[in-house]
Design a protein around this motif. Structure first.
Motif, mmCIF file in Angstrom:
data_model
loop_
_atom_site.group_PDB
_atom_site.id
_atom_site.type_symbol
_atom_site.label_atom_id
_atom_site.label_comp_id
_atom_site.label_asym_id
_atom_site.label_seq_id
_atom_site.Cartn_x
_atom_site.Cartn_y
_atom_site.Cartn_z
ATOM 1 N N GLY A 151 -60.122 -4.786 31.600
ATOM 2 C CA GLY A 151 -60.684 -4.110 30.768
ATOM 3 C C GLY A 151 -59.856 -4.507 29.311
ATOM 4 O O GLY A 151 -59.185 -5.421 29.517
ATOM 5 N N SER A 152 -59.976 -3.715 28.423
ATOM 6 C CA SER A 152 -59.243 -4.508 27.210
ATOM 7 C C SER A 152 -58.869 -3.076 26.403
ATOM 8 O O SER A 152 -59.393 -1.833 26.519
ATOM 9 C CB SER A 152 -60.349 -5.211 26.039
ATOM 10 O OG SER A 152 -61.460 -4.611 25.952
ATOM 11 N N GLY A 153 -57.810 -3.373 25.433
ATOM 12 C CA GLY A 153 -57.254 -2.473 24.611
ATOM 13 C C GLY A 153 -56.685 -1.198 25.528
ATOM 14 O O GLY A 153 -56.307 -1.459 26.541
ATOM 15 N N THR A 154 -56.787 -0.007 24.972
ATOM 16 C CA THR A 154 -56.528 1.091 25.617
ATOM 17 C C THR A 154 -57.429 2.042 26.256
ATOM 18 O O THR A 154 -57.279 3.128 26.646
ATOM 19 C CB THR A 154 -55.459 2.021 24.680
ATOM 20 O OG1 THR A 154 -56.528 2.381 23.298
ATOM 21 C CG2 THR A 154 -54.207 1.441 24.159
ATOM 22 N N ALA A 155 -58.574 1.536 26.424
ATOM 23 C CA ALA A 155 -59.837 2.320 26.857
ATOM 24 C C ALA A 155 -59.306 2.650 28.398
ATOM 25 O O ALA A 155 -58.835 1.980 29.055
ATOM 26 C CB ALA A 155 -60.915 1.360 26.725
ATOM 27 N N LEU A 156 -59.867 3.992 28.804
ATOM 28 C CA LEU A 156 -59.443 4.384 29.879
ATOM 29 C C LEU A 156 -57.947 4.125 30.680
ATOM 30 O O LEU A 156 -57.808 3.711 31.751
ATOM 31 C CB LEU A 156 -60.486 4.046 31.033
ATOM 32 C CG LEU A 156 -62.068 4.206 30.770
ATOM 33 C CD1 LEU A 156 -62.830 3.760 31.781
ATOM 34 C CD2 LEU A 156 -62.072 5.902 30.630
ATOM 35 N N THR A 157 -57.030 4.327 29.652
ATOM 36 C CA THR A 157 -55.499 4.131 29.930
ATOM 37 C C THR A 157 -54.838 5.444 29.977
ATOM 38 O O THR A 157 -55.010 6.073 28.851
ATOM 39 C CB THR A 157 -54.942 3.161 29.211
ATOM 40 O OG1 THR A 157 -55.869 1.706 29.365
ATOM 41 C CG2 THR A 157 -53.681 2.774 29.626
ATOM 42 N N PHE A 158 -54.224 5.676 31.008
ATOM 43 C CA PHE A 158 -53.640 7.235 31.075
ATOM 44 C C PHE A 158 -52.271 7.270 31.545
ATOM 45 O O PHE A 158 -51.962 6.233 32.428
ATOM 46 C CB PHE A 158 -54.593 8.091 31.874
ATOM 47 C CG PHE A 158 -56.058 8.103 31.666
ATOM 48 C CD1 PHE A 158 -56.323 8.977 30.460
ATOM 49 C CD2 PHE A 158 -56.805 7.397 32.056
ATOM 50 C CE1 PHE A 158 -57.502 9.083 30.045
ATOM 51 C CE2 PHE A 158 -58.188 7.558 31.642
ATOM 52 C CZ PHE A 158 -58.619 8.186 30.860
ATOM 53 N N LEU A 159 -51.418 7.888 30.796
ATOM 54 C CA LEU A 159 -50.077 8.018 31.334
ATOM 55 C C LEU A 159 -49.923 9.154 32.444
ATOM 56 O O LEU A 159 -50.233 10.563 31.915
ATOM 57 C CB LEU A 159 -49.187 8.316 30.028
ATOM 58 C CG LEU A 159 -47.905 8.530 30.396
ATOM 59 C CD1 LEU A 159 -46.918 7.643 31.262
ATOM 60 C CD2 LEU A 159 -46.938 9.047 29.050
ATOM 61 N N ILE A 160 -49.334 9.203 33.367
ATOM 62 C CA ILE A 160 -49.217 10.227 34.376
ATOM 63 C C ILE A 160 -47.649 10.153 34.708
ATOM 64 O O ILE A 160 -47.139 9.297 35.166
ATOM 65 C CB ILE A 160 -50.047 9.804 35.666
ATOM 66 C CG1 ILE A 160 -51.496 9.312 35.382
ATOM 67 C CG2 ILE A 160 -50.053 10.889 36.790
ATOM 68 C CD1 ILE A 160 -52.291 10.413 34.888
ATOM 69 N N ARG A 161 -47.115 11.422 34.719
ATOM 70 C CA ARG A 161 -45.796 11.539 34.766
ATOM 71 C C ARG A 161 -45.149 12.040 35.927
ATOM 72 O O ARG A 161 -43.952 12.031 36.311
ATOM 73 C CB ARG A 161 -45.340 12.646 33.404
ATOM 74 C CG ARG A 161 -45.399 12.218 32.176
ATOM 75 C CD ARG A 161 -45.084 13.337 31.221
ATOM 76 N NE ARG A 161 -45.420 12.887 29.719
ATOM 77 C CZ ARG A 161 -46.554 12.758 29.338
ATOM 78 N NH1 ARG A 161 -47.728 13.339 29.815
ATOM 79 N NH2 ARG A 161 -46.545 12.494 28.011
ATOM 80 N N SER A 162 -45.888 12.441 36.764
ATOM 81 C CA SER A 162 -45.537 13.075 38.242
ATOM 82 C C SER A 162 -46.546 13.352 38.964
ATOM 83 O O SER A 162 -47.794 13.140 38.924
ATOM 84 C CB SER A 162 -45.003 14.431 37.835
ATOM 85 O OG SER A 162 -46.026 15.376 37.676
ATOM 86 N N ALA A 163 -46.343 13.470 40.405
ATOM 87 C CA ALA A 163 -47.247 13.803 41.166
ATOM 88 C C ALA A 163 -48.035 14.916 41.179
ATOM 89 O O ALA A 163 -49.228 14.799 41.210
ATOM 90 C CB ALA A 163 -46.668 14.029 42.882
ATOM 91 N N ALA A 164 -47.495 15.925 40.711
ATOM 92 C CA ALA A 164 -48.298 17.079 40.224
ATOM 93 C C ALA A 164 -49.105 16.997 39.147
ATOM 94 O O ALA A 164 -50.230 17.265 39.190
ATOM 95 C CB ALA A 164 -47.091 18.247 39.762
#
Length: 403
Positions: A151-164
Motif C-alpha cells: 500500500g502507499s501513504g497512510t491509507a488504512l494505517t492504524f495505531l493500536i496501543r494495547s491488547a484491549a
C-alpha cells in the motif's frame, strides 16, 4: 527509430504529459478504467478494471501490442510497480524486475532486506488476518501500527496501543475495511519519534544521482485532519548527511538500478529509523516542491532513466527553504473555501492550488495525499516558517454542510 514505451498509468498525469510530448517515443498505455480520461486521444490505450491483476494486464497488453515489441515499461505510481515488473519479465524488457519491485512495495520483504543489510528498522510481523493482531502486538510490544503489507501513504494505517484497544478496534468499521483490503497485514512496533523526514531522489546505473532531504512539519500518522506538509532541509542542517547516507544504503540494499525513490524515516532519541522506501516519486506536492526548490524535475528524470537514458542532474544551489503545504478536506458539501488570491497575499506563498470548490462533496481525509488545497512557499530560512504557517492557518476557511 522511436522507442516503444508501455505506460502503466496509476493516476499520475505528469509522466503521461512527458511521454506523449516526446517525439522519440511511441507510447502505448495500460490503465484502470477510472484513469482512462488522463490518457490523450492520440495514445493507443487499453483499459481494464484493475491493473494490479497480473493476468488481466498481460492479456490486455498482448492485445494492445498486436505483435509489436515493447522496449520499456514505465510505472509512475505505487499500484503499477508489481505489474510493470511482471510485464518486463514476461516481455523480456530491461528494467526493474519482480524481486526488486517486491522489495520496494511489499513492506515485509522491504523490512527484511533492510534489516539484513544492517539498516535501522522497527521490529515487525506479517499476519494474514486481524485475528492475529493481538498476538503480534504481544510479541513485538505495544503500541504497534497495523497496515496493509502492500500500500502507499497512510491509507488504512492504524495505531493500536494495547491488547484491549486491539479488541475494541476489531469491532470498528476501520477494522472491517482493513480486513477486506485483500492484502496480508504488517504489524510493526510504533516508533516514538522526535521528527519525521523524507528523502526524494533519482537512481541511475545503480547509484544515487540526486537526493534531497525534507522534514515534515509534524508526523503524518494521526495528523491527517491538520494542515500538514514538509520543508526542504537547509544544507547546513545537522541531519542532512546521515539522511543522505541512509538513503544510499537503502537503495543498494534493495537493488534498484534505475528509477525514482521516496524514503520515509524517523529521528528518535537513539538515532534514525527507516520507515519505508518506494521506487517512484512521492505523492502530494513533493515533486513540485523539489522542482521549485532546485530545478530538478523528478518525473522527467524518472522517465529518462526508466527508458534507457542516464541521469545528468545539476541541481541549482539555493539558500532558500521550500515548503509544500497540504490543507486537509472536511466531510460534507463545500459552502465556502478560501480563494487562491487570499493565500497568495501571504509573503512567500508562490502558488496556491485550490482543490475544494463550492458544491464539491468531500470526505474526511484517510490518506496523506488527499487535500482541499496545496500551497507552495519559499522562505529565506526556517526561522520564519512557523509564522508563515500560522498566517496560512489564519487565512484558511473551509465551510461544509451535511450531505
Amino acid at each position: 527509430m522511436r522507442k516503444r514505451v508501455l505506460l502503466v498509468n496509476g493516476g499520475k498525469p505528469e509522466p503521461i504529459r512527458i511521454l506523449e510530448q516526446d517525439p522519440e517515443v511511441e507510447l502505448l498505455a495500460l490503465t484502470d478504467h477510472e484513469y482512462r480520461y488522463m490518457i490523450g486521444a492520440g495514445t493507443e490505450t487499453v483499459a481494464i478494471e484493475d491493473t494490479r491483476d497480473l493476468e488481466a494486464a498481460r492479456k490486455a497488453v498482448l492485445r494492445l501490442a498486436a505483435g509489436r515489441d515493447i522496449d520499456y515499461v514505465v510505472a509512475p505510481g505505487e499500484r503499477g510497480q508489481l505489474v510493470a515488473a511482471y510485464l518486463r519479465s514476461y516481455f523480456g524488457v530491461p528494467g526493474t524486475g519482480l524481486e526488486v519491485a517486491t522489495a520496494f512495495t511489499n513492506k515485509d520483504a522491504m523490512k527484511k532486506a533492510l534489516r539484513a543489510a544492517g539498516l535501522p528498522v522497527a521490529d515487525s510481523r506479517l499476519i494474514t488476518g486481524l485475528d492475529r493482531l493481538a498476538d503480534a502486538g504481544e510479541e513485538i510490544g505495544w503500541p504497534v501500527v497495523v497496515k496493509p503489507v502492500v500500500g502507499s501513504g497512510t491509507a488504512l494505517t492504524f495505531l493500536i496501543r494495547s491488547a484491549a484497544e486491539a479488541a475494541g478496534f476489531l469491532r470498528t468499521s476501520d477494522a472491517a475495511e482493513l480486513g477486506a483490503c485483500g492484502q496480508a497485514l504488517l504489524v510493526e512496533k510504533f516508533v516514538r519519534m522526535t521528527k519525521e523526514y523524507h528523502c526524494d531522489g533519482i537512481v541511475s546505473g545503480g547509484e544515487v544521482a540526486f537526493a534531497l532531504p525534507s522534514c515534515y512539519f509534524d508526523p503524518l500518522l494521526g495528523n491527517l485532519d491538520r494542515i500538514s506538509g514538509s520543508y526542504t532541509l537547509p544544507e547546513d542542517d545537522p541531519d542532512q548527511e546521515e539522511i543522505l547516507r541512509l538513503n544510499a544504503r537503502a537503495v543498494r540494499a534493495l537493488g534498484l538500478e534505475d528509477g525514482a525513490t521516496h524514503l520515509e524515516l524517523f529521528r528518535t532519541g537513539t538515532g534514525f529509523v527507516i520507515g519505508e522506501i518506494a521506487c517512484r516519486p512521492a505523492g502530494g506536492g513533493v515533486p513540485e516542491a523539489v522542482l521549485r526548490h532546485c530545478g530538478v524535475d523528478l518525473w522527467a528524470e524518472m522517465v529518462r532513466v526508466c527508458t534507457g537514458g542516464r541521469a545528468d542532474i545539476r541541481p541549482l544551489r539555493t539558500d532558500k527553504v521550500t515548503l509544500n503545504v497540504m490543507i486537509p478536506p472536511e466531510e460534507g458539501r463545500v459552502v465556502e473555501m478560501t480563494p487562491a488570491e487570499r493565500f497568495l497575499e501571504i509573503p512567500g506563498v508562490t502558488r496556491a492550488e485550490i482543490r475544494a470548490r463550492p458544491g464539491d462533496v468531500l470526505e474526511s481525509p484517510k490518506r496523506s495525499t488527499v487535500m482541499a488545497a496545496l500551497l507552495f512557499v519559499e522562505l529565506p530560512g526556517i526561522d520564519v516558517m512557523e509564522d508563515r504557517l500560522a498566517q496560512i492557518a489564519g487565512a484558511h476557511k473551509l465551510v461544509t454542510e451535511p450531505v
